[in-house]
Scaffold this motif. Structure first.
Motif, PDB file in Angstrom:
ATOM      1  N   HIS A   1     -36.500  39.357  16.273  1.00  0.00           N
ATOM      2  CA  HIS A   1     -36.472  40.624  15.546  1.00  0.00           C
ATOM      3  C   HIS A   1     -37.858  40.855  14.943  1.00  0.00           C
ATOM      4  O   HIS A   1     -38.396  39.965  14.279  1.00  0.00           O
ATOM      5  CB  HIS A   1     -35.424  40.576  14.437  1.00  0.00           C
ATOM      6  CG  HIS A   1     -34.016  40.415  14.940  1.00  0.00           C
ATOM      7  ND1 HIS A   1     -33.120  41.466  15.019  1.00  0.00           N
ATOM      8  CD2 HIS A   1     -33.352  39.321  15.414  1.00  0.00           C
ATOM      9  CE1 HIS A   1     -31.966  41.029  15.496  1.00  0.00           C
ATOM     10  NE2 HIS A   1     -32.078  39.727  15.740  1.00  0.00           N
TER      11      HIS A   1
ATOM     12  N   ASN B   1     -40.776  43.745  13.100  1.00  0.00           N
ATOM     13  CA  ASN B   1     -41.182  45.030  12.555  1.00  0.00           C
ATOM     14  C   ASN B   1     -42.413  45.479  13.324  1.00  0.00           C
ATOM     15  O   ASN B   1     -43.412  44.753  13.374  1.00  0.00           O
ATOM     16  CB  ASN B   1     -41.505  44.882  11.068  1.00  0.00           C
ATOM     17  CG  ASN B   1     -41.844  46.213  10.410  1.00  0.00           C
ATOM     18  OD1 ASN B   1     -42.822  46.866  10.782  1.00  0.00           O
ATOM     19  ND2 ASN B   1     -41.052  46.599   9.432  1.00  0.00           N
TER      20      ASN B   1
ATOM     21  N   ASP C   1     -36.670  45.766  14.692  1.00  0.00           N
ATOM     22  CA  ASP C   1     -35.718  45.705  13.589  1.00  0.00           C
ATOM     23  C   ASP C   1     -36.452  45.983  12.288  1.00  0.00           C
ATOM     24  O   ASP C   1     -37.273  45.172  11.835  1.00  0.00           O
ATOM     25  CB  ASP C   1     -35.062  44.319  13.544  1.00  0.00           C
ATOM     26  CG  ASP C   1     -33.852  44.265  12.627  1.00  0.00           C
ATOM     27  OD1 ASP C   1     -33.781  45.101  11.702  1.00  0.00           O
ATOM     28  OD2 ASP C   1     -32.988  43.386  12.839  1.00  0.00           O
TER      29      ASP C   1
ATOM     30  N   GLY D   1     -26.277  41.649  15.873  1.00  0.00           N
ATOM     31  CA  GLY D   1     -27.430  41.628  14.994  1.00  0.00           C
ATOM     32  C   GLY D   1     -27.374  42.652  13.898  1.00  0.00           C
ATOM     33  O   GLY D   1     -28.355  42.906  13.214  1.00  0.00           O
TER      34      GLY D   1
ATOM     35  N   ASP E   1     -32.655  46.512  22.269  1.00  0.00           N
ATOM     36  CA  ASP E   1     -32.784  47.037  20.916  1.00  0.00           C
ATOM     37  C   ASP E   1     -31.438  47.426  20.339  1.00  0.00           C
ATOM     38  O   ASP E   1     -31.178  47.242  19.154  1.00  0.00           O
ATOM     39  CB  ASP E   1     -33.728  48.250  20.933  1.00  0.00           C
ATOM     40  CG  ASP E   1     -33.942  48.826  19.552  1.00  0.00           C
ATOM     41  OD1 ASP E   1     -34.520  48.110  18.717  1.00  0.00           O
ATOM     42  OD2 ASP E   1     -33.499  49.962  19.304  1.00  0.00           O
TER      43      ASP E   1
ATOM     44  N   ALA F   1     -35.225  45.999   9.436  1.00  0.00           N
ATOM     45  CA  ALA F   1     -34.668  45.240   8.320  1.00  0.00           C
ATOM     46  C   ALA F   1     -35.596  44.110   7.898  1.00  0.00           C
ATOM     47  O   ALA F   1     -35.409  43.502   6.847  1.00  0.00           O
ATOM     48  CB  ALA F   1     -33.301  44.675   8.698  1.00  0.00           C
ATOM     49  N   THR F   2     -36.587  43.808   8.733  1.00  0.00           N
ATOM     50  CA  THR F   2     -37.548  42.763   8.398  1.00  0.00           C
ATOM     51  C   THR F   2     -38.929  43.369   8.219  1.00  0.00           C
ATOM     52  O   THR F   2     -39.258  44.378   8.836  1.00  0.00           O
ATOM     53  CB  THR F   2     -37.596  41.682   9.499  1.00  0.00           C
ATOM     54  OG1 THR F   2     -38.563  40.699   9.148  1.00  0.00           O
ATOM     55  CG2 THR F   2     -37.946  42.272  10.849  1.00  0.00           C
TER      56      THR F   2
ATOM     57  N   PHE G   1     -32.215  36.224   9.489  1.00  0.00           N
ATOM     58  CA  PHE G   1     -31.378  36.359  10.678  1.00  0.00           C
ATOM     59  C   PHE G   1     -30.570  35.090  10.949  1.00  0.00           C
ATOM     60  O   PHE G   1     -29.621  35.118  11.724  1.00  0.00           O
ATOM     61  CB  PHE G   1     -32.250  36.713  11.886  1.00  0.00           C
ATOM     62  CG  PHE G   1     -33.043  37.973  11.671  1.00  0.00           C
ATOM     63  CD1 PHE G   1     -32.434  39.208  11.729  1.00  0.00           C
ATOM     64  CD2 PHE G   1     -34.396  37.905  11.358  1.00  0.00           C
ATOM     65  CE1 PHE G   1     -33.157  40.364  11.504  1.00  0.00           C
ATOM     66  CE2 PHE G   1     -35.131  39.048  11.133  1.00  0.00           C
ATOM     67  CZ  PHE G   1     -34.513  40.287  11.206  1.00  0.00           C
TER      68      PHE G   1
ATOM     69  N   GLN H   1     -28.948  48.941  13.134  1.00  0.00           N
ATOM     70  CA  GLN H   1     -30.372  49.184  12.966  1.00  0.00           C
ATOM     71  C   GLN H   1     -30.592  50.317  11.970  1.00  0.00           C
ATOM     72  O   GLN H   1     -29.995  51.380  12.079  1.00  0.00           O
ATOM     73  CB  GLN H   1     -31.002  49.582  14.315  1.00  0.00           C
ATOM     74  CG  GLN H   1     -30.958  48.476  15.339  1.00  0.00           C
ATOM     75  CD  GLN H   1     -31.934  47.376  14.987  1.00  0.00           C
ATOM     76  OE1 GLN H   1     -33.040  47.642  14.555  1.00  0.00           O
ATOM     77  NE2 GLN H   1     -31.515  46.145  15.150  1.00  0.00           N
TER      78      GLN H   1
ATOM     79  N   THR I   1     -36.175  42.455  19.790  1.00  0.00           N
ATOM     80  CA  THR I   1     -35.449  43.565  19.190  1.00  0.00           C
ATOM     81  C   THR I   1     -36.278  44.137  18.044  1.00  0.00           C
ATOM     82  O   THR I   1     -36.591  43.414  17.085  1.00  0.00           O
ATOM     83  CB  THR I   1     -34.086  43.119  18.637  1.00  0.00           C
ATOM     84  OG1 THR I   1     -33.282  42.610  19.700  1.00  0.00           O
ATOM     85  CG2 THR I   1     -33.355  44.278  17.971  1.00  0.00           C
TER      86      THR I   1
END
Length: 515
Positions: A61, A63, A47, A190, A239, A49-50, A181, A193, A45
């Protein structure tokens, strides 16, 4: 048109990130075929957020900028990070994190366990130079913890709190993936996004074609995200992480899924925990056969798994099997003759006649043999811990007849001493003043020969069981006994419990490492 371009750029980022991670997974498949089931269990996925990569035990997850940069820097580093994340799932660190008060310390302990296993494995795709700082800490922790599990490492750090500078050094050295996570696992979706920045979408236009060279994708239809046969369609579902998306069937372990959608994508936390436990136990079975031919390559993985997933039977369960049913002199208020009761009520109206039994049946231990391995490989502290825990259980009078026979037999490669205790109080007193005798090689057979001699002489008329405390390094008897036999191991020690005969039970001292 601008919105469509943004959607295509977004999809290109997902496709390219998934393709890179699939390349890493394929490399791991080729070199670590025994981990096929585990490798099939995580999807991907994108993400934002990371800033790096992490997992919630369902999906990785990531980047995209981080994945692209790390892949360009060193595919080997990406392979190692992928396996680092996978080992967190195999050891189920994310399912235990809420049990520990100091979350940062738990995260560090989990990372040290994973990195120690990776450093012990000998595969070119994950190798990295050995640094003195790491080796120094591995040596220090093994001296205290024996097995480098996250629970024991946390226990050590909890009791020996490192100073701030040391803690920062350890974190910089061992922290590799994003653990945020683990705290979001209760949300199968999760979380939402974050919107992708414009500059990242602009950069996506300069990325190589995610489908270039893919024999399964051809023609203009293959590049259309709306095409259900295109890998992007499945990647979109991964995703989005919506609760309404259909469950994913478990893939064939021999064929890595192209779209990165894992088999554990949508299950609740309890089921997820059980599935990873099952995956770890199957991996342990695979290593039992595969590891025999490549133990140097797999390093400490098999040993750590065996220590973490062994079934530890409590002493009380075994002692219950050794009890015998016998009448003892004791007034039993719970049993009386209902005939006298009814007769009194009928004749006197309100005066039942009750005669309590003067005997009652209880399950108590009579004869028991406790053998102690006093060879050079057994440490005084291990034996003392065993005796203390045994005494704490056996000192309770309700477990015994008023007079008992407990033979404490000390043995290395021969019987060194036999102490007969006839009162429960004597067991605790002996444990408090215990001293090792022997210190030579290990042979378990002399104890069994000695017990048979005692039985022939009539010294053990009601023997029901024998417990043998040992580290397991020595020749076992081959002939089964007609009484219950159990070998007892200290989980903190370097033990060999695999060689124990099938007819004997394997018991373990309760691991007090968890806090």
């Amino acid at each position: 048109m601008a919105k469509l371009e943004r959607m295509r750029a977004h999809q290109d980022l997902i496709d390219f990130g998934n393709r890179i991670l699939n390349e890493a997974r394929t490399e791991l498949y080729i070199h670590l075929r025994f981990m096929a089931r585990a490798l099939d269990s995580l999807g991907y996925t994108m993400d934002l957020a990371t800033q790096s990569m992490g997992t919630d035990a369902r999906t990785i997850h990531y980047n995209p900028n981080f994945v692209f940069a790390l892949f360009l820097e060193s595919p080997q580093k990406l392979d190692r990070l992928y396996l680092h994340i996978l080992l967190h799932c195999i050891f189920r660190h994310m399912f235990s994190s809420d049990q520990y008060e100091d979350q940062a310390l738990w995260d560090l302990a989990a990372d040290i366990q994973v990195e120690s296993v990776l450093d012990s494995m000998d595969y070119d795709i994950i190798n990295r130079p050995a640094y003195p700082f790491r080796e120094e800490w591995y040596e220090r922790l093994r001296a205290e913890c024996r097995v480098l599990s996250a629970e024991r490492i946390y226990h050590y750090f909890h009791l020996n709190k490192p100073d701030l500078d040391t803690l920062q050094q350890l974190t910089l050295e061992f922290h590799k993936c994003d653990h945020q996570f683990w705290k979001r696992m209760e949300d199968p979706a999760g979380g939402s996004q974050p919107e992708i920045p414009e500059d990242l979408l602009d950069d996506a236009s300069t990325l190589p074609d995610a489908n270039a060279g893919d024999p399964d994708v051809d023609g203009s239809d293959a590049t259309d995200p709306e095409n259900p046969d295109h890998p992007a369609a499945a990647s979109n579902a991964s995703d989005a992480g919506t609760p309404d998306s259909p469950p994913v069937a478990e893939p064939d372990p021999a064929t890595p899924p192209k779209n990165g959608t894992g088999a554990l994508a949508q299950v609740d936390e309890a089921v997820l925990d059980e599935q990873w436990k099952d995956t770890a136990e199957r991996l342990q079975t695979e290593l039992t056969t595969f590891g025999a031919e490549a133990s140097d390559e797999t390093g400490s993985l098999a040993w750590v798994l065996a220590a973490q997933y062994r079934q530890e039977t409590d002493f009380r369960d075994f002692l219950e099997k050794l009890t015998v049913l016998r009448e003892v002199t004791h007034v039993d208020p719970d049993s009386f003759d209902y005939g006298y009761y009814n007769y009194g009520m009928e004749v006197y109206g309100n005066m039942p006649l009750i005669e309590e039994n003067e005997f009652r049946e209880e399950r108590r231990i009579s004869d028991l043999v406790i053998a102690i391995d006093t060879s050079a490989s057994t440490e005084q502290g291990q034996v003392q811990r065993f005796l203390d825990e045994t005494a704490a259980i056996l000192r309770r009078r309700t477990n015994f007849f008023q007079r008992i026979r407990v033979h404490l037999v000390l043995c290395d490669d021969r019987v060194q001493e036999d102490i007969v205790l006839t009162k429960p109080e004597e067991i605790e007193d002996y444990a408090a003043h215990f001293e090792m005798k022997g210190g030579y090689g290990t042979d378990f057979r002399p104890v069994f020969q000695y017990v048979e001699k005692l039985r022939t002489q009539g010294a053990l008329p009601e023997l029901r069981g024998l417990m043998y405390f040992t580290d397991g390094h020595g020749p076992y008897p081959t002939k089964p006994t007609d009484y219950q036999t159990a070998f007892v191991y200290d989980t903190w020690a370097d033990i060999d419990d695999q060689s124990a005969p099938d007819w004997a039970l394997k018991l373990y001292l309760k691991d007090t490492a968890q806090i």
